[in-house]
Design an enzyme around this catalytic site. Structure first.
Site, short mmCIF file in Angstrom:
data_model
loop_
_atom_site.label_atom_id
_atom_site.label_comp_id
_atom_site.label_asym_id
_atom_site.label_seq_id
_atom_site.Cartn_x
_atom_site.Cartn_y
_atom_site.Cartn_z
CB CYS A 95 -15.81 -19.23 1.30
SG CYS A 95 -15.31 -20.13 2.91
N GLY A 96 -13.38 -20.79 -1.30
CA GLY A 96 -11.83 -20.39 -1.56
C GLY A 96 -10.96 -20.67 -0.33
#
Lengths: 287, 134
Positions: A90-91
């Site tokens: 998720c980055g």
């Protein structure tokens, strides 16, 4: 990619394409989840906001109230409640929250942690930080009772004097494409400084049965609701961050496929041209 | 027409109620308190009980399982862990909770358990009372 033969390129395209399908599916899943967590966040927001408004109102008008939750003491040990996700991909969502916490830690001997989510647990336990409590597998669907448990644990430690301040690190959901890690000091409860508070009019507020009793009840409520608000907001941010990461992964895969297709066609053309010139050369030689 | 004030009831899951009302009666830790317009600003914790709201001559009721109320001259905010309208109450569940709490009260002797069971019991009884419209 020039050196690659046609068959290699074809294999590459196939593998990038299947990656793209996976990231695209993950994007769709997190889009659906984002909608749900975001709706929830919108519903929870009024409660969280009302509680903190009320508390701020009381703190502002109650300069002279002496209470262990407010007055504070010399800070020997800080407690950080760090909210992250259980899963990655998720980055920068997890690492940004962790970094936010670390930026505030001056001395690791004098800080302890309550970690929420597998990622924070992994990070802090691997590096030998003191972890007092861990709550796993709740960050995607936080319930109010989780926040209650966390609040209770933190307050007990505060009352026993094991910690002298409590800070909450969560990720603020600014919009679907922007989420910022935030730190909120929960205890000792401090007034949030506002400009122009100098000339506030004096307002009498009665506390029944007594200011102390009201604060005894209110402050734990405040901590709980802040933790709950943080959990729900972080859950929404997590899904938004994952959606964004997966979207750009899908875009990148698409771009790569296009480039590979181009070089595949070039290689094919080169092979055909070569074949033709070989045939023509062979025919010339036979004349 | 009687004067009105703004009443807001919020729970962790939703904004339960928001409207202009004539009067609200809440059960605080010190007993029932009626709130009208121009009440003295105060903050009072609530105990488990009923919230009665009077609006346009009609009285409506809701359960409240503890919380606190913050009163201003023209506004009152009730913050509670859970609130329900009579028609929302799951009577079966409340009855079950009542039985369970009663059994626990008979069996357990630890102080914490007794306290928890007592709270559970009074919540269940409160729900049952409101669902019958008392």
């Amino acid at each position: 990619m020039a050196g690659m033969g046609m068959r290699d390129i074809k294999r590459r395209i196939k593998s990038v394409n299947s990656t793209k399908q996976i990231t695209n599916a993950m994007k769709l899943v997190s889009t659906a989840k984002l909608k749900r967590t975001r709706d929830r966040f919108e519903r929870v927001k009024p409660y969280f906001e009302t509680v903190s408004e009320t508390i701020q109102g009381i703190l502002k008008s109650a300069d002279n109230i002496e209470h262990p939750y407010i007055s504070g003491r010399e800070i020997k040990k800080s407690l950080y409640i760090v909210i992250t996700a259980d899963r990655g991909l998720c980055g920068g969502y997890n690492i940004n929250a962790i970094k936010k916490a670390l930026a505030d830690v001056e001395d690791r001997e004098r800080s302890s942690f309550i970690v929420i989510g597998q990622k924070a647990k992994g990070y802090f336990s691997k590096r030998g930080y003191e972890i007092i409590g861990e709550y796993l597998h709740i960050s995607e669907k936080p319930e109010y009772r989780h926040a209650k448990d966390i609040g209770k644990l933190a307050l007990e430690l505060y009352k026993e004097g094991k910690i002298d301040e409590i800070k909450l690190i969560y990720t603020q959901f600014a919009s679907t494409i922007s989420h910022v890690p935030q730190m909120l000091k929960l205890l000792p409860a401090a007034k949030q400084e506002e400009e122009g508070t100098e000339e506030k009019e004096f307002k009498y507020i009665s506390y029944e049965p007594s200011p102390g009793a009201v604060l005894d009840y209110l402050i734990p409520k405040y901590v709980e609701s802040a933790v709950f608000g943080g959990l729900v907001e972080s859950a929404a941010s997590e899904q938004a961050a994952r959606r964004m990461a997966m979207e750009s992964a899908t875009d990148n895969a698409q771009e790569m496929i296009e480039k590979l297709t181009l070089s595949f066609n070039q290689a094919r053309q080169a092979a055909i041209t070569q074949e033709i010139s070989e045939i023509v050369g062979g025919a010339e030689a036979l004349k | 027409m009687a004067s009105t004030f703004h009443l807001e009831i919020v729970t962790p899951d939703r904004k339960f109620y928001e409207d202009e009302v004539n009067m609200a009666i809440v059960r605080t830790v010190e007993g029932d308190v009626g709130i009208l317009r121009d009440h003295v600003p105060s903050v009072v914790p609530l105990s488990i009980g009923v919230i009665k709201i009077k609006k346009d001559g009609k009285m409506i009721r809701a359960t409240c399982s503890g919380g606190f109320v913050s009163i201003d001259e023209d506004k009152a905010t009730i913050i509670t862990d859970a609130a329900e309208w009579p028609e929302e109450i799951d009577v079966e569940r409340a009855k079950f909770a009542m039985k369970r709490a009663e059994e626990r009260l008979k069996e357990s002797n630890k102080e914490v358990d007794v306290l928890r069971a007592q709270i559970a019991l009074s919540k269940a009884l409160n729900r049952l009372r409101v669902s019958k419209g008392e």
